[in-house]
Design an enzyme around this catalytic site. Structure first.
Site, PDB file in Angstrom:
ATOM      1  N   CYS A   1     -69.732 -19.732  59.285  1.00 44.29           N
ATOM      2  CA  CYS A   1     -70.423 -20.785  58.535  1.00 44.29           C
ATOM      3  C   CYS A   1     -70.180 -22.091  59.261  1.00 44.29           C
ATOM      4  CB  CYS A   1     -69.870 -20.845  57.110  1.00 44.29           C
ATOM      5  SG  CYS A   1     -70.437 -22.255  56.126  1.00 44.29           S
ATOM      6  N   CYS A  51     -77.468 -23.321  61.611  1.00 39.41           N
ATOM      7  CA  CYS A  51     -76.911 -22.773  60.373  1.00 39.41           C
ATOM      8  C   CYS A  51     -76.984 -21.260  60.501  1.00 39.41           C
ATOM      9  CB  CYS A  51     -77.702 -23.263  59.163  1.00 39.41           C
ATOM     10  SG  CYS A  51     -77.251 -22.460  57.594  1.00 39.41           S
TER      11      CYS A  51
END
Length: 262
Positions: A70, A177
């Site tokens: 992440c 992302c």
């Protein structure tokens, strides 16, 4: 070999699938936080607390390494994760692939969450690794959340909006992302030109094996198990994860989850 991954939601699937391709015999532990997601709007302190909770839940399974799959968790929580787990469990962060993209292209776009776009963190990466390329930062509001919900219409709308902000002559698009890698084909189709996409999953998987001294063995028997942790509780692969090829590719445990999803 056992490798753990953490994320707020299913963005970790891309890195998990990359590990599975390199080592089909590796046991995987996926630690997500459905009760606390999304992490993007949270303060750095909150992100760190939630990421630590996911990491400690995964650490109970004694993995040989932990991937912070992440970008938000890597930005805010990586020092705390390493302080809590290393040297017993190496922690590998996820950094947008700006360096390889700027090494190979002169015009680059970086798709990222609104919180990351224009942030000191991303601007620092551009300064350090931009290699003089012309770089456009493209905010993608709602895209990560839509991917996490496996919401086709919301994903299509968010991808279309981001594509409209992307110069038509860019040669490379950095997926800033981890969620975006799950819809890479849709992003590629929405772009005006034939830009190459740069994700982080493959590099993170390779770095993880290097950190624990393991060789890639893509032809190994597919014996790896799958453990899913949802906000600290034992769980199964979610229906949303099964909407993506990366989720379905994880093998062990997926058939059971698919049956439960029906």
């Amino acid at each position: 070999m056992k490798i753990a991954l953490l994320d707020s939601g299913i963005g970790l699937l891309a890195a998990a699938a990359a590990i599975r391709r390199l080592r089909p015999d590796a046991d995987l532990v996926l630690s997500c936080d459905p009760d606390g997601m999304p992490w993007g709007p949270r303060t750095p302190e909150d992100v760190t607390a939630h990421a630590l909770a996911c990491a400690l839940a995964a650490a109970e399974h004694r993995p040989e390494a932990l991937i912070a799959a992440c970008n938000t968790a890597t930005v805010h929580a990586l020092p705390a994760l390493r302080a809590a787990l290393e040297p017993a469990i190496p922690v590998i962060g996820t950094v947008p692939a700006i360096k390889p993209a700027a090494a190979e292209a002169r015009k680059v776009a970086i798709w990222a969450t609104p919180a990351t776009t224009g942030s000191p963190y991303q601007r620092g990466l551009i300064e350090d690794f931009g290699n003089g390329a012309e770089i456009t930062e493209v905010p993608c509001p709602g895209l990560a959340d839509a991917v996490d919900r496996a919401d086709e219409s919301a994903t299509a709308a968010a991808v279309s909006a981001a594509a409209a902000l992307t110069p038509s002559d860019v040669e490379a698009v950095v997926l800033g992302c981890t969620h975006y890698e799950l819809v890479a084909d849709r992003i590629r189709a929405a772009l005006a030109g034939p830009a190459r996409l740069y994700g982080s999953a493959d590099a993170v998987a390779a770095q993880t094996l290097r950190r624990i001294g393991a060789e890639p063995l893509p032809d190994a028997a597919p014996t790896g198990s799958l453990t899913v942790i949802l906000s600290g509780r034992a769980g199964t692969v979610t229906p949303e994860a099964l909407a993506y090829a990366e989720g379905r590719s994880l093998g062990a445990g997926v058939a059971t989850a698919a049956a439960e999803a029906r």
